[in-house]
Design a protein around this motif. Sequence first.
Motif, PDB file in Angstrom:
ATOM      1  N   LYS A   1       2.202  45.672 -10.019  1.00 20.34           N
ATOM      2  CA  LYS A   1       1.001  44.940  -9.608  1.00 20.34           C
ATOM      3  C   LYS A   1       0.966  43.513 -10.166  1.00 20.34           C
ATOM      4  CE  LYS A   1      -3.967  45.996  -9.354  1.00 20.34           C
ATOM      5  NZ  LYS A   1      -4.988  46.980  -9.741  1.00 20.34           N
ATOM      6  N   VAL A   2       1.760  43.242 -11.202  1.00 16.00           N
ATOM      7  CA  VAL A   2       1.653  41.956 -11.904  1.00 16.00           C
ATOM      8  C   VAL A   2       2.865  41.062 -11.639  1.00 16.00           C
ATOM      9  CG1 VAL A   2       0.154  42.838 -13.729  1.00 16.00           C
ATOM     10  CG2 VAL A   2       2.648  42.969 -14.018  1.00 16.00           C
ATOM     11  N   GLU A   3       2.670  39.779 -11.949  1.00 16.71           N
ATOM     12  CA  GLU A   3       3.745  38.795 -11.795  1.00 16.71           C
ATOM     13  C   GLU A   3       4.480  38.522 -13.101  1.00 16.71           C
ATOM     14  OE1 GLU A   3       1.437  38.875  -8.441  1.00 16.71           O
ATOM     15  OE2 GLU A   3       0.554  38.161 -10.309  1.00 16.71           O
ATOM     16  N   LEU A   4       3.930  39.023 -14.216  1.00 20.79           N
ATOM     17  CA  LEU A   4       4.549  38.786 -15.516  1.00 20.79           C
ATOM     18  C   LEU A   4       4.151  39.874 -16.505  1.00 20.79           C
ATOM     19  CD1 LEU A   4       5.127  35.492 -17.378  1.00 20.79           C
ATOM     20  CD2 LEU A   4       3.774  37.221 -18.551  1.00 20.79           C
ATOM     21  N   ILE A   5       5.093  40.259 -17.352  1.00 18.11           N
ATOM     22  CA  ILE A   5       4.818  41.151 -18.485  1.00 18.11           C
ATOM     23  C   ILE A   5       5.243  40.420 -19.745  1.00 18.11           C
ATOM     24  CG2 ILE A   5       5.346  43.348 -19.612  1.00 18.11           C
ATOM     25  CD1 ILE A   5       5.810  44.518 -16.794  1.00 18.11           C
ATOM     26  N   LEU A   6       4.326  40.375 -20.714  1.00 15.68           N
ATOM     27  CA  LEU A   6       4.585  39.675 -21.975  1.00 15.68           C
ATOM     28  C   LEU A   6       4.695  40.687 -23.104  1.00 15.68           C
ATOM     29  CD1 LEU A   6       4.655  37.384 -24.058  1.00 15.68           C
ATOM     30  CD2 LEU A   6       2.204  37.046 -23.693  1.00 15.68           C
ATOM     31  N   VAL A   7       5.825  40.654 -23.797  1.00 14.76           N
ATOM     32  CA  VAL A   7       6.033  41.497 -24.970  1.00 14.76           C
ATOM     33  C   VAL A   7       5.874  40.625 -26.211  1.00 14.76           C
ATOM     34  CG1 VAL A   7       7.701  42.921 -26.235  1.00 14.76           C
ATOM     35  CG2 VAL A   7       7.589  43.057 -23.733  1.00 14.76           C
ATOM     36  N   MET A   8       4.922  40.974 -27.064  1.00 11.75           N
ATOM     37  CA  MET A   8       4.710  40.224 -28.298  1.00 11.75           C
ATOM     38  C   MET A   8       5.793  40.575 -29.314  1.00 11.75           C
ATOM     39  SD  MET A   8       2.118  38.309 -27.737  1.00 11.75           S
ATOM     40  CE  MET A   8       1.921  37.671 -29.420  1.00 11.75           C
ATOM     41  N   THR A   9       6.407  39.531 -29.878  1.00  8.88           N
ATOM     42  CA  THR A   9       7.422  39.732 -30.906  1.00  8.88           C
ATOM     43  C   THR A   9       6.909  39.311 -32.287  1.00  8.88           C
ATOM     44  OG1 THR A   9       8.388  37.660 -30.063  1.00  8.88           O
ATOM     45  CG2 THR A   9       9.458  39.714 -29.432  1.00  8.88           C
ATOM     46  N   VAL A  10       5.589  39.174 -32.374  1.00  6.92           N
ATOM     47  CA  VAL A  10       4.841  39.081 -33.637  1.00  6.92           C
ATOM     48  C   VAL A  10       3.493  39.745 -33.387  1.00  6.92           C
ATOM     49  CG1 VAL A  10       5.887  36.888 -34.400  1.00  6.92           C
ATOM     50  CG2 VAL A  10       3.748  36.857 -33.080  1.00  6.92           C
ATOM     51  N   GLU A  11       2.732  40.015 -34.445  1.00  7.71           N
ATOM     52  CA  GLU A  11       1.368  40.486 -34.259  1.00  7.71           C
ATOM     53  C   GLU A  11       0.525  39.315 -33.746  1.00  7.71           C
ATOM     54  OE1 GLU A  11      -0.066  43.367 -34.391  1.00  7.71           O
ATOM     55  OE2 GLU A  11       1.691  44.488 -35.073  1.00  7.71           O
ATOM     56  N   PRO A  12      -0.184  39.496 -32.644  1.00  6.99           N
ATOM     57  CA  PRO A  12      -0.958  38.369 -32.105  1.00  6.99           C
ATOM     58  C   PRO A  12      -2.079  37.953 -33.042  1.00  6.99           C
ATOM     59  CG  PRO A  12      -1.501  40.404 -30.954  1.00  6.99           C
ATOM     60  CD  PRO A  12      -0.339  40.712 -31.848  1.00  6.99           C
ATOM     61  N   GLY A  13      -2.373  36.655 -33.023  1.00  7.28           N
ATOM     62  CA  GLY A  13      -3.494  36.162 -33.809  1.00  7.28           C
ATOM     63  C   GLY A  13      -3.214  34.875 -34.554  1.00  7.28           C
ATOM     64  N   PHE A  14      -1.977  34.662 -34.956  1.00  5.43           N
ATOM     65  CA  PHE A  14      -1.636  33.451 -35.696  1.00  5.43           C
ATOM     66  C   PHE A  14      -0.249  32.968 -35.306  1.00  5.43           C
ATOM     67  CE2 PHE A  14      -4.754  35.596 -38.333  1.00  5.43           C
ATOM     68  CZ  PHE A  14      -5.585  34.555 -38.719  1.00  5.43           C
ATOM     69  N   GLY A  15      -0.031  31.654 -35.342  1.00 10.99           N
ATOM     70  CA  GLY A  15       1.283  31.091 -35.082  1.00 10.99           C
ATOM     71  C   GLY A  15       2.149  31.127 -36.326  1.00 10.99           C
ATOM     72  N   GLY A  16       3.450  30.850 -36.123  1.00  5.75           N
ATOM     73  CA  GLY A  16       4.355  30.683 -37.253  1.00  5.75           C
ATOM     74  C   GLY A  16       4.825  31.953 -37.927  1.00  5.75           C
ATOM     75  N   GLN A  17       4.665  33.112 -37.258  1.00  2.00           N
ATOM     76  CA  GLN A  17       5.090  34.375 -37.868  1.00  2.00           C
ATOM     77  C   GLN A  17       6.582  34.635 -37.644  1.00  2.00           C
ATOM     78  OE1 GLN A  17       2.363  37.854 -37.411  1.00  2.00           O
ATOM     79  NE2 GLN A  17       1.226  36.501 -36.041  1.00  2.00           N
ATOM     80  N   LYS A  18       7.103  35.576 -38.425  1.00  2.00           N
ATOM     81  CA  LYS A  18       8.521  35.925 -38.352  1.00  2.00           C
ATOM     82  C   LYS A  18       8.797  36.805 -37.126  1.00  2.00           C
ATOM     83  CE  LYS A  18      12.159  38.110 -41.158  1.00  2.00           C
ATOM     84  NZ  LYS A  18      13.208  37.264 -40.596  1.00  2.00           N
ATOM     85  N   PHE A  19       9.865  36.500 -36.439  1.00  5.28           N
ATOM     86  CA  PHE A  19      10.298  37.209 -35.243  1.00  5.28           C
ATOM     87  C   PHE A  19      10.626  38.669 -35.551  1.00  5.28           C
ATOM     88  CE2 PHE A  19      13.978  38.446 -32.539  1.00  5.28           C
ATOM     89  CZ  PHE A  19      13.398  38.313 -31.288  1.00  5.28           C
ATOM     90  N   MET A  20      10.147  39.568 -34.700  1.00  2.00           N
ATOM     91  CA  MET A  20      10.378  41.008 -34.868  1.00  2.00           C
ATOM     92  C   MET A  20      11.509  41.448 -33.932  1.00  2.00           C
ATOM     93  SD  MET A  20       6.323  42.082 -35.016  1.00  2.00           S
ATOM     94  CE  MET A  20       6.565  43.827 -35.389  1.00  2.00           C
ATOM     95  N   ALA A  21      12.713  41.470 -34.467  1.00  2.00           N
ATOM     96  CA  ALA A  21      13.883  41.825 -33.658  1.00  2.00           C
ATOM     97  C   ALA A  21      13.822  43.254 -33.146  1.00  2.00           C
ATOM     98  CB  ALA A  21      15.159  41.618 -34.473  1.00  2.00           C
ATOM     99  N   ASP A  22      13.045  44.106 -33.812  1.00  4.26           N
ATOM    100  CA  ASP A  22      12.975  45.506 -33.383  1.00  4.26           C
ATOM    101  C   ASP A  22      12.175  45.680 -32.094  1.00  4.26           C
ATOM    102  OD1 ASP A  22      10.607  44.840 -34.647  1.00  4.26           O
ATOM    103  OD2 ASP A  22      10.411  46.731 -35.737  1.00  4.26           O
ATOM    104  N   MET A  23      11.661  44.586 -31.527  1.00  3.73           N
ATOM    105  CA  MET A  23      11.001  44.643 -30.223  1.00  3.73           C
ATOM    106  C   MET A  23      11.989  44.554 -29.064  1.00  3.73           C
ATOM    107  SD  MET A  23       7.791  45.119 -30.665  1.00  3.73           S
ATOM    108  CE  MET A  23       8.212  46.102 -32.116  1.00  3.73           C
ATOM    109  N   MET A  24      13.250  44.233 -29.353  1.00  2.00           N
ATOM    110  CA  MET A  24      14.212  44.007 -28.275  1.00  2.00           C
ATOM    111  C   MET A  24      14.501  45.253 -27.432  1.00  2.00           C
ATOM    112  SD  MET A  24      14.627  40.796 -28.186  1.00  2.00           S
ATOM    113  CE  MET A  24      12.907  40.735 -28.744  1.00  2.00           C
TER     114      MET A  24
END
Length: 214
Positions: free
Chosen positions: A129-152
């Motif tokens: 139904k959608v045109e895009l799916i976004l997977v967060m690779t940090v906890e949302p809420g603040f910038g500058g966080q460390k990348f979560m490679a375990d989301m791959m």
Amino acid sequence: MVKIAPSILSADFANLERDIQRISTADYVHVDVMDGMFVPNITIGIPVVKSLRPTTTLPMDVHLMIVQPVRYVEQFCDAGADLVTVHVESDTAENIHAAIDKIHAKGKKAGIVLKPKTPAEAALPYLEKVELILVMTVEPGFGGQKFMADMMPKVSTIRAWIDEKNPDCELEVDGGVDPETCKVCIAAGANVLVAGSAVYKAEDIPARIAALRG
């Protein structure tokens, strides 16, 4: 081609028009909207999106980190958003579907977002139904966080589903993307990369955007 969506969360808020001009070689302007309830931070809202719309011809990718986004998606579309994404965790499935329908009724693109702890399967009810799916690779809420490679693995799983069920759907990642982690994201199947500090802290922003394309 991999698309780049610089997040203006890392821009100079006193000079937003200038900083949006600085990312003119990108593909989207990524706008993070936070309400202090769904995430523990407050950023910007509808009036700012409306003010920024005339400053750029780039599509505006508006990421709603707010409770019950169905209440506001139409107003963000009217303000100038080209793509509006809503978190699957932010409301009932019925209301997420309603939000997607409202975005489409405005002639705009709709997307869903998954937090790190949310399994890939949460995307399935909306996948076709959608045109895009976004997977967060940090906890949302603040910038500058460390990348979560375990989301791959989640990204790769969703990429396989997209290829099978909705090939025109884009797959975006957001959080800790830089010239190194971008390669991992692209290899996992992402084709849109959100980057904030990696873009805005670069000495040469066009060169950094080019580097992030992999």
